[in-house]
Each structure stands twice: as structure tokens, then as C-alpha cells.
Design a protein around this motif. Sequence first.
Motif, short mmCIF file in Angstrom:
data_model
loop_
_atom_site.label_atom_id
_atom_site.label_comp_id
_atom_site.label_asym_id
_atom_site.label_seq_id
_atom_site.Cartn_x
_atom_site.Cartn_y
_atom_site.Cartn_z
N PHE B 158 3.11 -5.67 -34.66
CA PHE B 158 2.15 -6.16 -33.67
C PHE B 158 1.12 -5.05 -33.48
O PHE B 158 1.49 -3.87 -33.48
CB PHE B 158 2.88 -6.40 -32.34
N PHE B 159 -0.12 -5.43 -33.31
CA PHE B 159 -1.17 -4.43 -33.06
C PHE B 159 -1.79 -4.67 -31.69
O PHE B 159 -1.96 -5.82 -31.28
CB PHE B 159 -2.27 -4.55 -34.13
N PHE B 160 -2.11 -3.58 -31.03
CA PHE B 160 -2.74 -3.67 -29.70
C PHE B 160 -4.03 -2.84 -29.72
O PHE B 160 -4.01 -1.69 -30.18
CB PHE B 160 -1.81 -3.09 -28.63
N TRP B 161 -5.11 -3.40 -29.23
CA TRP B 161 -6.38 -2.67 -29.17
C TRP B 161 -6.33 -1.77 -27.93
O TRP B 161 -6.40 -2.24 -26.80
CB TRP B 161 -7.54 -3.66 -29.13
N LYS B 162 -6.20 -0.48 -28.15
CA LYS B 162 -5.93 0.46 -27.06
C LYS B 162 -6.96 0.41 -25.91
O LYS B 162 -6.55 0.37 -24.74
CB LYS B 162 -5.85 1.89 -27.60
N PRO B 163 -8.27 0.42 -26.20
CA PRO B 163 -9.23 0.42 -25.08
C PRO B 163 -9.01 -0.73 -24.10
O PRO B 163 -9.16 -0.56 -22.90
CB PRO B 163 -10.58 0.30 -25.78
N TYR B 164 -8.62 -1.91 -24.64
CA TYR B 164 -8.41 -3.05 -23.74
C TYR B 164 -7.11 -2.90 -22.96
O TYR B 164 -6.99 -3.34 -21.83
CB TYR B 164 -8.39 -4.37 -24.52
N MET B 165 -6.10 -2.29 -23.61
CA MET B 165 -4.84 -2.07 -22.91
C MET B 165 -5.10 -1.14 -21.71
O MET B 165 -4.58 -1.36 -20.62
CB MET B 165 -3.79 -1.44 -23.84
N LYS B 166 -5.96 -0.14 -21.97
CA LYS B 166 -6.30 0.78 -20.87
C LYS B 166 -7.06 0.02 -19.78
O LYS B 166 -6.80 0.20 -18.60
CB LYS B 166 -7.16 1.94 -21.40
N ALA B 167 -7.97 -0.84 -20.22
CA ALA B 167 -8.79 -1.56 -19.25
C ALA B 167 -7.97 -2.50 -18.36
O ALA B 167 -8.40 -2.86 -17.27
CB ALA B 167 -9.87 -2.35 -19.98
N ILE B 168 -6.78 -2.91 -18.83
CA ILE B 168 -5.97 -3.79 -17.97
C ILE B 168 -4.87 -2.99 -17.27
O ILE B 168 -3.90 -3.55 -16.76
CB ILE B 168 -5.37 -5.00 -18.73
N GLY B 169 -4.99 -1.68 -17.29
CA GLY B 169 -4.11 -0.89 -16.44
C GLY B 169 -3.07 -0.02 -17.13
O GLY B 169 -2.23 0.59 -16.46
N TYR B 170 -3.07 0.02 -18.45
CA TYR B 170 -2.11 0.88 -19.14
C TYR B 170 -2.68 2.29 -19.26
O TYR B 170 -3.85 2.45 -19.62
CB TYR B 170 -1.83 0.35 -20.55
N SER B 171 -1.85 3.29 -18.95
CA SER B 171 -2.32 4.66 -19.13
C SER B 171 -2.07 5.06 -20.59
O SER B 171 -1.35 4.36 -21.32
CB SER B 171 -1.53 5.60 -18.23
N GLU B 172 -2.63 6.16 -21.00
CA GLU B 172 -2.41 6.66 -22.36
C GLU B 172 -0.91 6.81 -22.63
O GLU B 172 -0.39 6.46 -23.70
CB GLU B 172 -3.14 8.00 -22.53
N ALA B 173 -0.19 7.32 -21.59
CA ALA B 173 1.26 7.53 -21.73
C ALA B 173 1.99 6.20 -21.88
O ALA B 173 2.93 6.07 -22.67
CB ALA B 173 1.80 8.28 -20.53
N ASP B 174 1.54 5.18 -21.11
CA ASP B 174 2.16 3.84 -21.22
C ASP B 174 2.01 3.31 -22.65
O ASP B 174 2.94 2.72 -23.20
CB ASP B 174 1.47 2.84 -20.28
N ILE B 175 0.81 3.52 -23.20
CA ILE B 175 0.55 2.99 -24.55
C ILE B 175 1.42 3.73 -25.57
O ILE B 175 1.97 3.12 -26.48
CB ILE B 175 -0.96 3.10 -24.90
N GLU B 176 1.55 5.04 -25.36
CA GLU B 176 2.41 5.82 -26.26
C GLU B 176 3.86 5.34 -26.18
O GLU B 176 4.59 5.35 -27.17
CB GLU B 176 2.34 7.32 -25.91
N ALA B 177 4.26 4.93 -24.97
CA ALA B 177 5.66 4.54 -24.76
C ALA B 177 5.92 3.09 -25.18
O ALA B 177 7.09 2.65 -25.22
CB ALA B 177 6.02 4.72 -23.29
N LEU B 178 4.83 2.36 -25.50
CA LEU B 178 4.99 0.92 -25.78
C LEU B 178 5.96 0.62 -26.94
O LEU B 178 6.83 -0.26 -26.79
CB LEU B 178 3.61 0.30 -26.03
N PRO B 179 5.86 1.32 -28.08
CA PRO B 179 6.78 0.99 -29.19
C PRO B 179 8.25 1.10 -28.76
O PRO B 179 9.06 0.23 -29.13
CB PRO B 179 6.45 2.05 -30.25
N ALA B 180 8.57 2.12 -27.97
CA ALA B 180 9.96 2.28 -27.53
C ALA B 180 10.35 1.16 -26.58
O ALA B 180 11.48 0.64 -26.64
CB ALA B 180 10.12 3.64 -26.86
#
Lengths: 433, 448
Positions: B158-180
Motif C-alpha cells: 500500500f502506498f500513502f502520499w505523505k504530504p496529505y497524511m500530514k495534512a489530515i493530522g499525521y505527524s512525521e513520527a506517526d507516518i514512520e510508525a505506520l508500517p509497524a
Amino acid sequence: MRTSRTLGLVMIAPAAVMIVLFFLVPVVLTAIFAMTNMSTATGISGGAWQVTQGAINRLKADMPDLAGGIAEPRFVIDEEGLAALEALKLKAGFSTELRTSHMGEVFPSRREAERMIKALKDRPSTREVKQLSDLFNRSVLNTRFETRDGLMASLKKLGFKLTPAEQETVATATYTGWVWTTENFRIIGNSPDMAQIFLNTAFYVSVTLLVFNVSYALFLAITTHYMPASTASVFRAIWLLPRITPVVIYVLMWKWLTWDSGFISMFMGQFGYPAKNYLLDSAYNAWFFVILINGFIGASMGMLVFSSAIKAIPQTQFHASEVDGASRWQQVRHVILPQLRWPILFVTCYQTLSLLASFNEILLSTRGGPGRATEVWSLAAYHTALNNYTGNLEYGLGAAMALVLVVVGIVLSLIYLRIFRYDTLISKPLIED
Amino acid sequence: MTVLPTLKSATLAAVLLASTAVFASAKDVTISVWSGGSGPNDNYRTDAFDIAADILEREAAIRGQQLNIIVQKTPYSGWEDFKQALTLAAEAKKAPNIVATGHEDIGPWAQAGLIVPVEKFIDLDSWPISDIYPNLMEITSFNGSVYGIPQDAESRPFFFWKPYMKAIGYSEADIEALPAKVEKGEYTLKNVLEDAKKMQDKGLVQAGYGFYPRTNNGPDYWQFYTSFGGVMEEEGKLVFDKAAMKRTYQYFADLVKAGVTKKNHIGMPGDQWWKEVATGKAGIWHGGTWHYARLVNQEGLKDFFTNVQFTLVPAGEGGKANTLTHPLAYLLMAGHTEEETQIAADLIKIASEPRINALHAIKSAHLGISPSETKVDLYAADRWASEATERLLPHANAMPNNADFGKYWTIMWKNFEASWTGAKTADAAVNDAEAELKSTLGAAIIIR
């Protein structure tokens, strides 16, 4: 008289040969294929006999002892194998070492037997390893037998004495090739998808035929008839373009028109509508465009036939009707249409058959989508028999579907001939009686 | 003085004799290789045989034989035309010597006798074959024989476009933790739908671009069935899990209902899709590891890791996070002489050596086939290959090698498409699929 008849037969012979080769033979072959379960998995040229896990599962119900007895692979270094090895006249060291060091050993898998063989002092090549392991194979599991007798002889060797009926059961369960069956027609009859495809086809053929191939073609022929000759030629030439444009380019132009980034999207974008794929947006859209794409091609042919037929009507009839004060509409109803019965029959019949069998425009535009909404019978037969993502081509089922199409085509032709009273159309004029 | 000319003539005669002897043993062999689904980044599926042929010719020369191998390469970019051409050519006894195709073809083709087991010609215990991951070798086996040598491995993230994930409230750390989180089942397909909706509601992506799946049929869709708890095969028998399939069908119907996926998505032009996911027009999508190569090489997405996060396919109700590996395998086609087939097999063996295989893996962003390949510099230095191998491959399933799987797949897919587009409800689609599976496959499939 007799000479001319013979000459006639001679002259028609090449055409007759062509008809047999290119029409009759394919239909007969389709009928033959339709009565089989041929697919990629069964192959076309015939099968083999193989005791696979699947075959053992099938045998379990009828012959549990046999199924249990042949379920395990076994490789045994025995005297029989060694004798066969010596007869092969490979290196003498192989049999000597096998006899002295490995006699009586049993290996539960080919891999393990071959590992032992590979470790012989005279290291055999990969081909020799295979030859050797085959000689000591004391099971039939996963062995491919090219003949039924080969499988039966091996089973006999393993101590299974089978009656002819049991042999038949084993042969049926282990055969990998195609068999004769009427199953395809049962599948066609029972499948809800086939019913949907049938309805799709009926819808596509009838709407395209009535709206475009006949009505619109008639409209074009009649309107151009009343135009000055030069203007009429220009219009006819324009309407011929879809027919003479290569179909791939023609459909590609429709795609450019309807894609997300196509002309319609760009145009609608000016009014604030988001871009979308108009061709595949919904089943309605897809049908709309599929019918337009095919209709514009079909209309040009009808237009030509009808135009020339109208031209063949004696001008005096038009002049006479005008003298009588007939309106254009009355001319159309009472002069043109009655004399177009034969061309209309021809166009209807020809285009029905052509629409039933052709699918290239649909394949190129929607590929039967969205969600198989525009999948028509001939396209479904093609997808089933010759083209799908999984590479599992079902030749038998596809042929059965094609055969249904042939039958439907013949039945429809007979009905048309009846409705349009073909016999009266070709009867001799009364004046010559 | 008279010795020299005699010696000269003798030497010349000997050289001439030797050259004729070599000439007599010179052999021209044409080996044809076809490969399916091979775009511009996959050229080493066939080009590897140029290198392999060179090595085999040199090996032959050392043994005193002159072997001239002419490699005829036919790559096909798509799958449908390739499979049609290949099966028909094979039936007409015009099959190529070697073919690189999806492992799922092994079942039907082996049963039909179109391919011969590769283990008849290659010693599986010898290098480099002995080094290939055992689970990949298992995937290329059928009826107890190894039919193919894995050509590559991959998985479908699955691929996630990071800038949009951030725009809906995910922090950089949340995005890093997403695969786990995905791996543990804490972020599910339900969350995918919710996040896709949020992206659309915030106006980050257009309607229908929140979740932007593959545009045509493919193995990817079996991953969703697995996510919802479905099983494809058990002990050699195909399995149709009605509840899991219904949840799968329903999920896509729900995506359409929520407006985050287009109803008419299937069948849209592939080029358009590539361009859109590479330029951030879509929020979340799925694809294969090889997409990396296309996004970076052809679509101009140079800052991939800044913009994109990738994970396993999240779990759905009743299932677990997963991915699917769909190795292509080199197969030996039947209908050639033993000698030609042996040369073809030798070439496959050489082409599977780590360094040669790494050329394909890295250029096309596929995954390696053996542990030693991951140690080749070219491979080890590639961030995508290392991260994808580590994050995805341990969780990868494969489709079964079953002669009837194609029929199952066709029926599964057409009902999937019908429920997606709204032509049928998920219930009706599952019931239709069940009816057709019963009528087509009978006892060969377990329905539950």
C-alpha cells in the motif's frame, strides 16, 4: 444444356471449395470443440495419465485402498532396478556401488533418492541422475504416463489387480486431457452471467440496428436524395468516413473525446464540471458510446444501399406524385418505402448477423466494461476462449458460446425471410407468366 | 636446415587439423526466450540470456567445444496477448525454449504437457539454484516436481502520499510508525477508507482519488480477500470462503459509496493512472514493488521517500495484514530436443546467478531471489530493495499452483467487478460466484 450445367459446376468449384474451407470447416470445428471441455489445462492435442494429489482425492471415495496405497512416493534400490540399470550400459561403477553400498535402501522422495545417486563416486550428470532415479521408482505418484496402458502396467507391478471397471475409474480420475461432454451447454443454460450477457447482446443488436443501421441510414438516404447532387455527395462522403477509417484509429478518436483528459472533459471543465471518464463512467454512458461508435459505422452502409435503391426508383414516379400534389412525407411513405422493402430486408439481416458477430469496436473501447456491462455474446466468447488475464483459455466453453451465436444467427435469418416474405420478393413478375 | 620447413609444415598441418576438428564440433543453437508483462525496466528478463550465453559459450570452449548460442528475445508488455500467443504457439508446436511467466501458469501448463520440469535438467542442489529462497522454489513446484526457476520476487504494498497524511493530522513520527501499526493490525482497511475520505473532505484530492486502486484485473485483489480472512487453497484443494469474499466485495462497494474510489475505475487508461499517482493526485493506492522503478524512472517522481510511505496491505475484518508475492519463473517449454532443452536449462541456471539477477532486480525494482543476491553491492546499496525486502517479503503469500485456479480467478474477478460498479450487490455477486464455481469446478473447490 448438359454441357452448360457441367461448365457451371466447374466454374463454381473454386467458390465451393472456399465456402467449405472458410465457412463450413470452422463451423464444424466449432461444433466439435463445443462438445469438449478443452482448455489450456487440458491441452488441445490430448492428455496423459498422472496420479496427482488431486487424482488421489478423486479416487478416495470409490477406491480408498488404492488411493491410500499409491499416495506415497517410494524409491527402492532393488535387484530389478539394478538389472535395468545394467541394461542401460551407463558407467559400470554406478550399479556396482549401488549394489554394494545401498542395496535395499528405501527413499521416501525423489529428492532424497537423487541426493544419494549424486553422491556416487562416479558422479553422474543431471540427466543420468534422472535416468537412474526413474529405474528405482516404485510408486506411480506424480509420474506422467503417456499411455493408459503404461499406468495400468505400473499399477499391476505395484501389486494392484484392477478389474476393467476399476481401471476405467482410475483412468478417468487420472486423465489430464480433454473429454467429450455436453457440460458447456449446461453451464451456459444455468449461469446468471450468461443470461445477462444474452440480454446485453439483444439490447445492443436491436438498438444499434433499429436506431442507426436502419432508421438513421434511411433518414440519411432520404434527406440526401432531396439535396442537390453535389451537396448530397459531400454528406455521403462524410458519413462514409467512420466506415473507411481503420477501426483502431476510429475508436481511439472516440477515446480521446471521452477520456478523463479528453475533449468532453476539457469542454465541461469550462463550466466547472470535474473531469471524468465519460466512456466508462456508468453502464448507461458506456452503452451510449458503444452504440454510437457502432451505429455511425453501420449507418453509412445502410445509407449507401438505400441511396442507390432510391436512385433506382424511376423518376417518373416522383414527378407523377408531385403532379398529384403529394407532400415529401407522402412521397416517402407511398413511393420510397414500399420499394425499399428488399434493401431494408438485406440491411436488417446483414447488419443483425454482423452486429451479433462483431466485437472489435467494443473490445477496443470499453473491453466489455464497466463491470462487464457492455460484454456482448461474441466478446464473452472471445474472452472465454482466447483472451483473459489468467491465461486459462477455455476453448470448449468458448466454442459452445460461438455455436450458440451461429444458431441464433441462422434462426434470426429465417425469421427475417419469413417476416419480409422473401418468396414474394423473388417470385417472377406476373407479367412474364 | 631441412628440419625447419618440415616442422613448419607439420605444425601447419596440425593447426589445420585442429581447426577442422574444432570446426567439426562447432555448433549453432538458437534459444528463444519470451517474457510476459515486461516493460522498459524489465529488459533483463530476456537480456540476462545474452550474458548467460556468453558465459556458457566460454565454458564450452574450455571443454573444447565451440558453441554458438543465438538468443532470440520476445518481450511482451502485457499479459493477455502474451498468454494467448504463447499457449497457441505451444499447441502449434512452435513454443519458445524458455518463457518467463507468472508462477500460476505452471499448474495448467504442466498438466497440459506444455512445459517440462526444470529439475529434469538442472541439479537443484547445485549453486546458484541451491541458494534460492526455499519458499520461492516451493511456489514454482507442482505435483511434486520443480517446474520453474524463480526469476524474481516482489510484493504488493500500500502506498500513502505523505504530504496529505500530514495534512489530515499525521505527524512525521506517526507516518514512520505506520508500517509497524499496519503489521500489528492496528491500522486497518477501515482506517484506509476513513483517511481517504478525510483527504477528500479537506480538498487535498479530488472525489474518487482518496483510494486509487489498480486499474485492471491482477493478483493484487487476492490480497484483499486474504485481508478479510479468505484462504485460496488448503491441502491441494481450492477454497472459496463466502463470508471473506463478501466482505471483500462489500469493501469496494463501500469505497465507491463513500465516493473515495471511482465506480468506473477499472478500465481507465493505465498511463493516466501512473501519472496521477506519481504527481500526488491520489491519496492512498496500492501496487507492486516494481512501481518504484516506473515512478522514479519514467514518471519523474525523484523524491520518492520524501513523498511516499509504503506498508503491507492492512488487515480487514476477520483477517490479517499481508502482501502477495507473484514471482515470475523461467520455464522450459516442451517440444524441443533434449539437447536444446539442456542448453536452455543451463542458460536459466547462469541467468539466476546473484550478480546477473541483481541487474534485473534493481533496474526493475523487483526483489531478489536468493540471500547472496541481497549481498551484491548493487542490491545492498539500493534503499528501495533493502527496505522492501525487509518490510514486506516475510509476510508474503502466493497464489496456489492449481490447474483450476484460473477458472476460480475468472469467476471471482467478474463478480468483483460487478459489485464494484454496482451492477450487482455484494450478496448477489457472492451468490452468483458460488453458483458458477459449483457448476464449473464441482468437487474441486471447497465452498464454506
